[in-house]
Write a protein that holds these residues in place. Structure first.
Motif, PDB file in Angstrom:
ATOM      1  N   ASP A 139       8.382 -11.234  61.105  1.00 20.26           N
ATOM      2  CA  ASP A 139       8.661 -10.236  62.146  1.00 20.26           C
ATOM      3  C   ASP A 139       7.395  -9.466  62.501  1.00 20.26           C
ATOM      4  OD1 ASP A 139      10.339  -9.163  63.985  1.00 20.26           O
ATOM      5  OD2 ASP A 139      11.237  -7.693  62.646  1.00 20.26           O
ATOM      6  N   GLU A 140       6.630  -9.138  61.471  1.00 19.42           N
ATOM      7  CA  GLU A 140       5.361  -8.438  61.736  1.00 19.42           C
ATOM      8  C   GLU A 140       4.430  -9.305  62.573  1.00 19.42           C
ATOM      9  OE1 GLU A 140       3.654  -7.165  58.039  1.00 19.42           O
ATOM     10  OE2 GLU A 140       5.324  -5.792  57.642  1.00 19.42           O
ATOM     11  N   ALA A 141       4.472 -10.604  62.334  1.00 21.16           N
ATOM     12  CA  ALA A 141       3.621 -11.522  63.106  1.00 21.16           C
ATOM     13  C   ALA A 141       4.224 -11.830  64.480  1.00 21.16           C
ATOM     14  CB  ALA A 141       3.428 -12.816  62.324  1.00 21.16           C
ATOM     15  N   GLY A 142       5.425 -11.327  64.711  1.00 26.47           N
ATOM     16  CA  GLY A 142       6.088 -11.546  66.001  1.00 26.47           C
ATOM     17  C   GLY A 142       6.624 -12.953  66.182  1.00 26.47           C
ATOM     18  N   THR A 143       6.869 -13.660  65.071  1.00 29.28           N
ATOM     19  CA  THR A 143       7.318 -15.053  65.192  1.00 29.28           C
ATOM     20  C   THR A 143       8.736 -15.279  64.666  1.00 29.28           C
ATOM     21  OG1 THR A 143       6.387 -15.613  63.026  1.00 29.28           O
ATOM     22  CG2 THR A 143       4.969 -15.946  64.950  1.00 29.28           C
ATOM     23  N   LEU A 144       9.395 -14.185  64.264  1.00 31.01           N
ATOM     24  CA  LEU A 144      10.707 -14.350  63.625  1.00 31.01           C
ATOM     25  C   LEU A 144      11.711 -15.063  64.528  1.00 31.01           C
ATOM     26  CD1 LEU A 144      12.536 -13.835  61.198  1.00 31.01           C
ATOM     27  CD2 LEU A 144      13.100 -11.614  62.163  1.00 31.01           C
ATOM     28  N   ASP A 145      11.730 -14.676  65.804  1.00 33.32           N
ATOM     29  CA  ASP A 145      12.686 -15.316  66.715  1.00 33.32           C
ATOM     30  C   ASP A 145      12.082 -16.516  67.444  1.00 33.32           C
ATOM     31  OD1 ASP A 145      10.961 -13.802  68.120  1.00 33.32           O
ATOM     32  OD2 ASP A 145      12.462 -12.611  69.213  1.00 33.32           O
ATOM     33  N   LYS A 146      10.901 -16.944  66.944  1.00 34.20           N
ATOM     34  CA  LYS A 146      10.281 -18.135  67.566  1.00 34.20           C
ATOM     35  C   LYS A 146      10.108 -19.253  66.542  1.00 34.20           C
ATOM     36  CE  LYS A 146       7.784 -15.022  70.581  1.00 34.20           C
ATOM     37  NZ  LYS A 146       6.654 -14.109  70.495  1.00 34.20           N
ATOM     38  N   GLY A 147      10.911 -19.225  65.510  1.00 31.25           N
ATOM     39  CA  GLY A 147      10.853 -20.285  64.496  1.00 31.25           C
ATOM     40  C   GLY A 147       9.726 -20.108  63.495  1.00 31.25           C
ATOM     41  N   GLY A 148       9.184 -18.902  63.397  1.00 32.17           N
ATOM     42  CA  GLY A 148       8.048 -18.689  62.493  1.00 32.17           C
ATOM     43  C   GLY A 148       8.446 -18.447  61.044  1.00 32.17           C
ATOM     44  N   LEU A 149       9.739 -18.231  60.781  1.00 33.51           N
ATOM     45  CA  LEU A 149      10.161 -17.914  59.412  1.00 33.51           C
ATOM     46  C   LEU A 149       9.887 -19.078  58.457  1.00 33.51           C
ATOM     47  CD1 LEU A 149      11.499 -16.101  57.345  1.00 33.51           C
ATOM     48  CD2 LEU A 149      13.728 -16.844  58.194  1.00 33.51           C
ATOM     49  N   ALA A 150      10.149 -20.297  58.902  1.00 37.67           N
ATOM     50  CA  ALA A 150       9.900 -21.463  58.033  1.00 37.67           C
ATOM     51  C   ALA A 150       8.415 -21.556  57.686  1.00 37.67           C
ATOM     52  CB  ALA A 150      10.369 -22.735  58.738  1.00 37.67           C
ATOM     53  N   ASP A 151       7.549 -21.274  58.666  1.00 39.58           N
ATOM     54  CA  ASP A 151       6.099 -21.317  58.400  1.00 39.58           C
ATOM     55  C   ASP A 151       5.711 -20.252  57.382  1.00 39.58           C
ATOM     56  OD1 ASP A 151       5.864 -23.369  60.209  1.00 39.58           O
ATOM     57  OD2 ASP A 151       5.525 -22.007  61.908  1.00 39.58           O
ATOM     58  N   GLU A 152       6.307 -19.057  57.531  1.00 37.28           N
ATOM     59  CA  GLU A 152       5.995 -17.980  56.575  1.00 37.28           C
ATOM     60  C   GLU A 152       6.469 -18.346  55.167  1.00 37.28           C
ATOM     61  OE1 GLU A 152       4.181 -15.326  56.651  1.00 37.28           O
ATOM     62  OE2 GLU A 152       3.677 -15.571  58.775  1.00 37.28           O
ATOM     63  N   LEU A 153       7.624 -18.966  55.071  1.00 39.07           N
ATOM     64  CA  LEU A 153       8.119 -19.358  53.750  1.00 39.07           C
ATOM     65  C   LEU A 153       7.188 -20.384  53.098  1.00 39.07           C
ATOM     66  CD1 LEU A 153      11.989 -19.504  54.224  1.00 39.07           C
ATOM     67  CD2 LEU A 153      10.803 -18.268  52.424  1.00 39.07           C
ATOM     68  N   ARG A 154       6.616 -21.260  53.917  1.00 42.26           N
ATOM     69  CA  ARG A 154       5.702 -22.269  53.350  1.00 42.26           C
ATOM     70  C   ARG A 154       4.407 -21.632  52.847  1.00 42.26           C
ATOM     71  NH1 ARG A 154       8.452 -25.527  56.720  1.00 42.26           N
ATOM     72  NH2 ARG A 154       9.476 -27.164  55.499  1.00 42.26           N
ATOM     73  N   LYS A 155       4.133 -20.417  53.303  1.00 39.95           N
ATOM     74  CA  LYS A 155       2.937 -19.715  52.800  1.00 39.95           C
ATOM     75  C   LYS A 155       3.239 -18.967  51.501  1.00 39.95           C
ATOM     76  CE  LYS A 155       1.270 -18.829  57.491  1.00 39.95           C
ATOM     77  NZ  LYS A 155       1.238 -17.778  58.528  1.00 39.95           N
ATOM     78  N   THR A 156       4.505 -18.962  51.080  1.00 39.43           N
ATOM     79  CA  THR A 156       4.897 -18.215  49.868  1.00 39.43           C
ATOM     80  C   THR A 156       4.156 -18.737  48.641  1.00 39.43           C
ATOM     81  OG1 THR A 156       7.115 -17.799  50.715  1.00 39.43           O
ATOM     82  CG2 THR A 156       6.861 -17.714  48.330  1.00 39.43           C
ATOM     83  N   ASP A 157       3.647 -17.818  47.873  1.00 44.54           N
ATOM     84  CA  ASP A 157       3.078 -18.154  46.555  1.00 44.54           C
ATOM     85  C   ASP A 157       3.331 -16.929  45.691  1.00 44.54           C
ATOM     86  OD1 ASP A 157       1.773 -18.918  44.302  1.00 44.54           O
ATOM     87  OD2 ASP A 157      -0.046 -19.602  45.330  1.00 44.54           O
ATOM     88  N   ALA A 158       4.437 -16.928  44.984  1.00 46.34           N
ATOM     89  CA  ALA A 158       4.864 -15.701  44.300  1.00 46.34           C
ATOM     90  C   ALA A 158       5.221 -15.970  42.845  1.00 46.34           C
ATOM     91  CB  ALA A 158       6.079 -15.121  45.028  1.00 46.34           C
TER      92      ALA A 158
END
Lengths: 391, 292
Positions: free
Chosen positions: A322-341
């Motif tokens: 959401d901060e990157a402005g991609t939440l409603d543009k399919g960006g959530l899957a990309d953000e999840l792939r960046k997860t390293d926790a």
């Protein structure tokens, strides 16, 4: 003076209204959860649902005054068709992502419906390789068959057993895990006897009699669910096969089983992330445990832990997207792939197929009403009783 | 080989005893009212959960919980009957729909009250081994409730054949109008058969709680199994139920031993279909077969 104060107040109000990020960007996020809250998988579905509730509660606390999180849960009644309907209904209600699902045969079609709608589906309730083998961009899970098999094989390897009988339920996830255990043990030169059973089986004596008289194993490995384990252990207690250990996987080395079946569980092994009584040392884990106890008046189990971890990671990725402005543009899957926790179940990252390649379980053993972690050695909080039978 | 076969048959006979206890209640109600009570398995489950509540909250031995379970299950059965008796059109099909719905309500009530966790007795006495000739193995609860179930079923059979009320049940099953002309009160007789079915359901529920695990969705599974056995035996035939149940139990056990445990349900279904193919009225079926 009065005019000056009025001007200052107006300036502060204008600043807050236009510039303060905490207020201007405050949002409500609605998550969707499709889970079996009734039917055969109701017990595990409710366990995961509790973990999800803890994650949402802690997120609301962490982002208080900034964002609020809610979760809408629909009961799929342990039915694949109703799982699909639940996902479609949740998407129609405007959820930002889905967390939940239990049972590979239900998660399969439900996550397919989510994929068609471009909606992220996060789970820990289906471990079959087929789920990630589909290569869906929106499907993620934090655990897998390999992690369970690794733990079981590791423990049996340390025991140096030569013959193992695998008694397994004929569902997709349990069959896959049993076959992986068979393949890995056979590769190490262990003789493996495979015994499949149906979910309707309630008398395991004929099956265990075969194990006792024909296989004569050093260890029995069980892959099923709670009622299957109780049936197998009761039959074994009556027939008394000459084994050195009885090992299982999920839903076995738990506080629930220790409390409910104390006379059956002694010396039985099962996968377990947590010892019982729970010993938490990390601040996050302590907070999780306290919140769980506050909300549900009991100690957390592995189902709650997995539900919490998957939902926490999802919430963090939602905020990043959401901060990157991609939440409603399919960006959530990309953000999840960046997860390293680093999480309560260890390190979590996601590969291209949405699987967590770091996942590896631990093994616990029921010892005098407690669950002691005995494998891997670096996670152990007690010594393994071996050889030791439950009867 | 011989040991495996003998154990399979022994386990099959004991399993058949459990199945029969559940199925006889269903057969009795069908024999009297020509109604398949699809909530019967849930009544069995309710008895099991009453035993669980009595044991976990008051420390009562499951056997001591039988009177409490009987009151609750009997009241529930009476309620089911009260609702069924209001159906005055298309009784067969509407009663199926009604009892199916009641079964779902009972399952969800159990889920709400006792949650979805699995339960079984914590009294170790029931799980101790009974060993016959060092070859046949069983749990004590299986043997005790098998024998108790046989006695109870024999009692019901004797009641049906030798008491006035029992004969009234059979008369109603045979010809409702003729029975009324002979002074039989249909409502009283029907509710009596429901209460006897509740007694059998209570006993079966306690047996299952002591020998197996219980969970909310188990009721439906038991109803389906009982229905298959009732049809296999011949609708309404009580002695046939016991034989049909033992046949199903044995074929399942032998399949586990010599083929695969995952095919045991299929084997039972194949037996069921073969019997119906050869004997369309079931093993002991006639149109009015109650208590024969």
């Amino acid at each position: 003076m009065v005019r000056m104060t009025g001007l200052m107040t107006a300036a502060v109000a204008l600043t807050l209204a236009l510039g303060a990020p905490g207020v201007a960007d405050a949002k409500d996020y609605l998550l969707g959860s499709q889970l079996p809250l009734s039917g055969n998988l109701a017990r595990v579905g409710q366990g995961m649902s509790e973990g999800i509730a803890v994650a949402v509660d802690l997120a609301n606390k962490q982002y208080a005054g900034k964002h609020t999180f809610k979760v809408t849960t629909i009961d799929d009644e342990t039915s694949p068709a109703k799982g699909v309907a639940a996902v479609e209904k949740l998407i129609a209600q405007g959820v930002v992502a889905l967390t939940g699902g239990y049972g590979s045969n239900i998660i399969g079609p439900a996550s397919e419906a989510a994929q068609k709608a471009g909606m992220v589906y996060m789970t820990s309730g289906g471990v079959t390789p087929d789920l990630t083998g589909r290569g869906y961009k929106t499907f993620f899970r934090i655990n897998n068959t390999e992690g369970y098999a690794k733990a079981m094989i590791g423990l049996l390897g340390d025991m140096q057993v030569k013959k193992v009988s695998v008694v397994y339920l004929n569902k997709e996830a349990t069959s896959n895990l049993a076959k992986q255990v068979q393949a890995d043990l056979s590769a190490k030169g262990v003789t493996v006897g495979m015994h499949e059973f149906d979910g309707a089986t309630s008398d395991f004596k004929p099956l265990l009699n075969k194990v006792k008289l024909q296989d004569r194993p050093d260890a029995i490995a069980m892959v099923g669910y709670e009622n299957d384990y109780v049936g197998v252990l009761r039959a074994a207690k009556v027939l008394k096969p000459d084994v050195k250990a009885v090992v299982g996987v999920w839903s076995l080395a738990t506080a629930q089983m220790a409390k409910e079946f104390p006379d059956l569980m002694e010396n039985v092994y099962g996968t377990s992330m947590l010892p019982y009584p729970v010993e938490f040392t990390q601040p996050e884990a302590i907070e999780f445990s306290k919140t769980y106890a506050r909300l549900f008046n009991k100690e957390p189990d592995y189902l709650g832990q997995f539900g919490y971890v998957q939902t926490k990671l999802l919430i963090e990725a939602v905020l990043r997207a959401d901060e990157a402005g991609t939440l409603d543009k399919g960006g959530l899957a990309d953000e999840l792939r960046k997860t390293d926790a680093q999480t309560l179940i260890g390190r979590v990252t996601f590969d291209e197929k949405g699987d967590n390649p770091n996942f590896s379980h631990r093994m616990g053993q029921h010892q005098q009403g407690k669950v002691v972690l005995v494998w891997p050695p670096e996670a152990a909080n007690g010594k393994m009783n071996f050889p030791a039978r439950p009867w | 080989m011989l040991s495996l076969t003998l154990q399979a048959l022994f386990s099959g006979v004991l399993a058949g005893g459990y199945y029969a206890m559940v199925a006889v209640g269903l057969a009795l109600v069908f024999g009297t009212m020509r109604i398949i009570n699809l909530a019967h398995g849930e009544l069995v489950l309710l008895a099991a959960y009453v035993a669980y509540a009595a044991e976990s909250q008051y420390g009562l031995n499951p056997v001591m919980a039988i009177p409490f379970a009987l009151v609750i299950v009997g009241a529930s059965a009476a309620l089911v009957y009260a609702l069924l008796s209001r159906i005055d059109q298309d009784r067969e099909i509407n009663s199926l729909i009604l009892t199916f719905g009641l079964g779902i309500i009972l399952t969800n009530a159990v889920l709400m009250i006792w949650a979805a966790d699995i339960h079984s007795t914590t009294a170790p006495w029931f799980q101790e081994s009974v060993v016959v000739a060092d070859t046949l193995f069983a749990m004590r609860s299986e043997v005790v409730f098998f024998v108790g179930g046989l006695v109870l079923m024999a009692g019901v059979h004797g009641w049906l054949n030798h008491s006035w009320q029992g004969r009234a049940v059979r008369a109603l099953s045979s010809n409702r109008n003729a029975a009324k002309l002979m002074g039989v009160n249909p409502r009283r007789t029907e509710i009596l058969s429901f209460l006897v079915a509740a007694l059998l359901a209570t006993f079966a529920g306690i047996a299952i709680y002591t020998g197996k695990t219980i969970f909310p969705s188990l009721g439906h599974v038991m109803t389906v199994k009982a229905f298959i056995i009732t049809v296999l035996a011949g609708m309404g035939s009580i002695p046939g139920v016991l034989i049909g149940a033992v046949m199903i139990g044995c074929i399942e056990s032998l399949t586990v031993t010599y083929v695969s445990a995952s095919l045991q349900e299929l084997a039972g279904m194949i037996l069921f279909l073969v019997v119906l193919f050869v004997m369309p009225s079931g093993l002991f079926g006639g149109r009015k077969a109650i208590a024969r």
